[in-house]
Design a protein around this motif. Sequence first.
Motif, PDB file in Angstrom:
ATOM      1  N   LEU A 266       0.990  -1.263   0.101  1.00 60.29           N
ATOM      2  CA  LEU A 266      -0.052  -0.112  -0.059  1.00 60.29           C
ATOM      3  C   LEU A 266       0.910   1.335  -0.094  1.00 60.29           C
ATOM      4  O   LEU A 266       0.593   2.329  -0.379  1.00 60.29           O
ATOM      5  CB  LEU A 266      -0.859   0.071   1.237  1.00 60.29           C
ATOM      6  N   ALA A 267       2.159   1.154   0.476  1.00 62.32           N
ATOM      7  CA  ALA A 267       2.915   2.239   0.714  1.00 62.32           C
ATOM      8  C   ALA A 267       3.161   3.216  -0.604  1.00 62.32           C
ATOM      9  O   ALA A 267       3.309   4.323  -0.769  1.00 62.32           O
ATOM     10  CB  ALA A 267       4.287   2.059   1.462  1.00 62.32           C
ATOM     11  N   HIS A 268       3.336   2.220  -1.634  1.00 65.72           N
ATOM     12  CA  HIS A 268       3.430   2.871  -3.189  1.00 65.72           C
ATOM     13  C   HIS A 268       2.289   3.935  -3.664  1.00 65.72           C
ATOM     14  O   HIS A 268       2.340   4.843  -3.962  1.00 65.72           O
ATOM     15  CB  HIS A 268       3.736   1.698  -4.270  1.00 65.72           C
ATOM     16  N   LEU A 269       1.003   3.257  -3.190  1.00 63.57           N
ATOM     17  CA  LEU A 269      -0.261   4.361  -3.510  1.00 63.57           C
ATOM     18  C   LEU A 269      -0.262   5.443  -2.617  1.00 63.57           C
ATOM     19  O   LEU A 269      -0.663   6.391  -2.856  1.00 63.57           O
ATOM     20  CB  LEU A 269      -1.407   3.292  -3.477  1.00 63.57           C
ATOM     21  N   VAL A 270       0.191   5.296  -1.417  1.00 71.27           N
ATOM     22  CA  VAL A 270       0.138   6.490  -0.357  1.00 71.27           C
ATOM     23  C   VAL A 270       1.265   7.396  -0.995  1.00 71.27           C
ATOM     24  O   VAL A 270       0.692   8.715  -1.020  1.00 71.27           O
ATOM     25  CB  VAL A 270       0.595   6.046   1.103  1.00 71.27           C
ATOM     26  N   ARG A 271       2.239   6.979  -1.308  1.00 68.27           N
ATOM     27  CA  ARG A 271       3.400   7.759  -1.702  1.00 68.27           C
ATOM     28  C   ARG A 271       3.053   8.516  -3.164  1.00 68.27           C
ATOM     29  O   ARG A 271       2.945   9.751  -3.316  1.00 68.27           O
ATOM     30  CB  ARG A 271       4.974   7.236  -2.234  1.00 68.27           C
ATOM     31  N   LEU A 272       2.171   7.698  -3.863  1.00 67.00           N
ATOM     32  CA  LEU A 272       1.489   8.455  -5.216  1.00 67.00           C
ATOM     33  C   LEU A 272       0.370   9.536  -4.781  1.00 67.00           C
ATOM     34  O   LEU A 272       0.716  10.610  -5.568  1.00 67.00           O
ATOM     35  CB  LEU A 272       1.039   7.368  -6.305  1.00 67.00           C
ATOM     36  N   ALA A 273      -0.201   9.232  -3.835  1.00 66.47           N
ATOM     37  CA  ALA A 273      -1.179  10.241  -3.338  1.00 66.47           C
ATOM     38  C   ALA A 273      -0.352  11.336  -2.993  1.00 66.47           C
ATOM     39  O   ALA A 273      -0.940  12.664  -3.113  1.00 66.47           O
ATOM     40  CB  ALA A 273      -2.237   9.613  -2.235  1.00 66.47           C
ATOM     41  N   ASP A 274       0.669  11.347  -2.145  1.00 67.67           N
ATOM     42  CA  ASP A 274       1.271  12.520  -1.759  1.00 67.67           C
ATOM     43  C   ASP A 274       1.840  13.050  -3.103  1.00 67.67           C
ATOM     44  O   ASP A 274       2.024  14.605  -2.862  1.00 67.67           O
ATOM     45  CB  ASP A 274       2.599  11.932  -0.740  1.00 67.67           C
ATOM     46  N   PHE A 275       2.610  12.521  -3.866  1.00 64.24           N
ATOM     47  CA  PHE A 275       3.123  13.293  -5.104  1.00 64.24           C
ATOM     48  C   PHE A 275       1.927  14.222  -5.883  1.00 64.24           C
ATOM     49  O   PHE A 275       2.115  15.303  -6.105  1.00 64.24           O
ATOM     50  CB  PHE A 275       3.558  12.094  -5.875  1.00 64.24           C
ATOM     51  N   ILE A 276       0.785  13.583  -5.849  1.00 63.38           N
ATOM     52  CA  ILE A 276      -0.380  14.157  -6.429  1.00 63.38           C
ATOM     53  C   ILE A 276      -0.748  15.297  -5.860  1.00 63.38           C
ATOM     54  O   ILE A 276      -0.652  16.408  -6.467  1.00 63.38           O
ATOM     55  CB  ILE A 276      -1.503  13.454  -6.912  1.00 63.38           C
ATOM     56  N   ARG A 277      -0.826  15.377  -4.484  1.00 64.67           N
ATOM     57  CA  ARG A 277      -1.013  16.429  -3.633  1.00 64.67           C
ATOM     58  C   ARG A 277       0.022  17.566  -3.853  1.00 64.67           C
ATOM     59  O   ARG A 277      -0.427  18.800  -3.914  1.00 64.67           O
ATOM     60  CB  ARG A 277      -1.278  15.991  -2.335  1.00 64.67           C
ATOM     61  N   ASP A 278       1.294  17.242  -3.928  1.00 64.77           N
ATOM     62  CA  ASP A 278       2.247  17.907  -3.698  1.00 64.77           C
ATOM     63  C   ASP A 278       2.707  18.506  -5.137  1.00 64.77           C
ATOM     64  O   ASP A 278       3.375  19.703  -5.047  1.00 64.77           O
ATOM     65  CB  ASP A 278       3.387  17.584  -3.114  1.00 64.77           C
ATOM     66  N   HIS A 279       2.342  18.099  -6.332  1.00 65.45           N
ATOM     67  CA  HIS A 279       2.342  18.342  -7.644  1.00 65.45           C
ATOM     68  C   HIS A 279       1.125  18.631  -8.376  1.00 65.45           C
ATOM     69  O   HIS A 279       0.708  18.013  -9.171  1.00 65.45           O
ATOM     70  CB  HIS A 279       3.297  17.648  -8.310  1.00 65.45           C
ATOM     71  N   PRO A 280       0.539  19.805  -8.196  1.00 64.01           N
ATOM     72  CA  PRO A 280      -1.104  19.655  -8.610  1.00 64.01           C
ATOM     73  C   PRO A 280      -0.973  20.216 -10.062  1.00 64.01           C
ATOM     74  O   PRO A 280      -1.849  20.056 -10.723  1.00 64.01           O
ATOM     75  CB  PRO A 280      -1.817  20.931  -7.950  1.00 64.01           C
ATOM     76  N   ASP A 281       0.031  20.745 -10.721  1.00 69.57           N
ATOM     77  CA  ASP A 281       0.284  21.036 -11.894  1.00 69.57           C
ATOM     78  C   ASP A 281       1.012  19.963 -12.789  1.00 69.57           C
ATOM     79  O   ASP A 281       2.027  20.398 -13.149  1.00 69.57           O
ATOM     80  CB  ASP A 281       1.056  22.693 -12.088  1.00 69.57           C
ATOM     81  N   GLU A 282       0.338  18.995 -12.903  1.00 70.11           N
ATOM     82  CA  GLU A 282       0.878  17.797 -13.766  1.00 70.11           C
ATOM     83  C   GLU A 282       0.620  18.165 -15.418  1.00 70.11           C
ATOM     84  O   GLU A 282      -0.174  18.915 -15.630  1.00 70.11           O
ATOM     85  CB  GLU A 282       0.349  16.650 -13.471  1.00 70.11           C
TER      86      GLU A 282
END
Length: 492
Positions: A266-282
């Motif tokens: 699950l940690a991979h998905l949590v880190r991905l969620a963190d990345f999405i939150r911290d990088h809103p301008d994808e």
Amino acid sequence: MGRGAPEEAADHLASALTHAPTLPEAHELLGRLATRPGGGLDLFPLVPHVAAGGLACRAHLLAAAGRPEDGLPLLAAASGRMPGSDWAGVPWVSDPALGARIDPGLLVQLLMRLCTAVGDPAPPATRASLRPYLSVARHAVALYPEHAMLLGAGSALARRIGETVLAVDWAVRGARSRPSKLAEIWLGYAYRSAGKLPEALAALRRAVSHDPDDLSVYADIAGTLADHGRLDDALNWVDRALERNPDYDCAVHTAHRLRHRADGDLAHLVRLADFIRDHPDESHEHTDLADCCRGIPWLSGAPAAAPVPRGTAPAGAEPSADAVRRLRQVASLSWAHPPAAYDAAVQLILVPPDGLLALLADPPAGVAAAEIWACLGLLHHGVEETWLDSARRRILLGLLDGGLDRVTEAALFALVVAAWIDPEAREDVAAVVGARLAETAARPGARSVAELALATPDLDPASRQVAAGMIRVPAIPRQRGRNRLLLRWRRP
């Protein structure tokens, strides 16, 4: 039209074409408008936010005026908005002369915009509506057989509607006519659609050699390899991309998705969620997190369960009509992933905490998972407070008192969501969930707690192992209740 109100008639015609783009009666009336001075174009101006039907009407009038090359982009714009409608299924679009009249560069732009608007491959219902544009491309390619961009864009459209042989043929010709990164990408995608993996990978590798800094191609290669079971090779390409740019969104999304596929952590998905939150301008929209969460209890929706009595929500005032209305607008049995569930509940910030507790005590009939959404609504109150000292934490913990029922499940899920969206809450929530798991492990209905535990970020390995063991044990059927206060959850 009979009483001299052409503007009103034009509005009705635009509405008619929106529902039936090839309706003969509508086109007959358009023909009458075309006899007006100026060809009736003044009745369908290109104003901001013009409806798709208005675009189509203007396109047909331009074609009637001998300017089909100017009308086709308008039809394509309508198709981009409503791809499943047969906007281009009219004789003037299939006329071979149109391929000669339209500038090939303009046609390339038109085809690429269409490709952006539909999936790859396009849904079956959409493919037929796109075929007229492929006919235009065929006629143009016959006149410009060495136009690399036209061949490549035509290939992209052809593969989306299932014409894989044509897609490969045009892409090969385009890459041979003018070798480039884009030509090789089109060729690689065409080969991939045709099921020719070695050829697809070879073309995509050539695209990398043209431009080693375009990391999106690395991600495409990784995705292609992973889809064919070559996960180690796929991760190697992802790592190569991340070495060049650790924050490149396509590579990051692909990396976490593939690593989760490899070990299920699950940690991979949590880190991905963190990345999405911290990088809103994808660079563009990604679906990797939702794809990985799909079908997993609590990550993508409320799990299947027989109803159990409500038991722990404190009694209070009857919920207001406004609170019920707002709850109905957001309530659902499914969501893309936990952060998406949190975002969907944002409008419940307009319902005060007491109102949300009233919804828990007296959930409205016919609302899906009302308790879940009321608890998610609580997360949006007092967000300026630090997690450990917050009222939202205190209220949710209070709702955990008592036995296992839908309110305690909902409160526990809201705590889990808090951990997904707030790294500062993770250690605390993991401890709460772990303790709850230990308390309820031997009770009937504890499976839902185990499923919630497996959805909890940073849960300790021992608790995760206990939860996994509980999931593997066949669930004990719950007693089915008989009143409207009972939970009615199902898998999405």
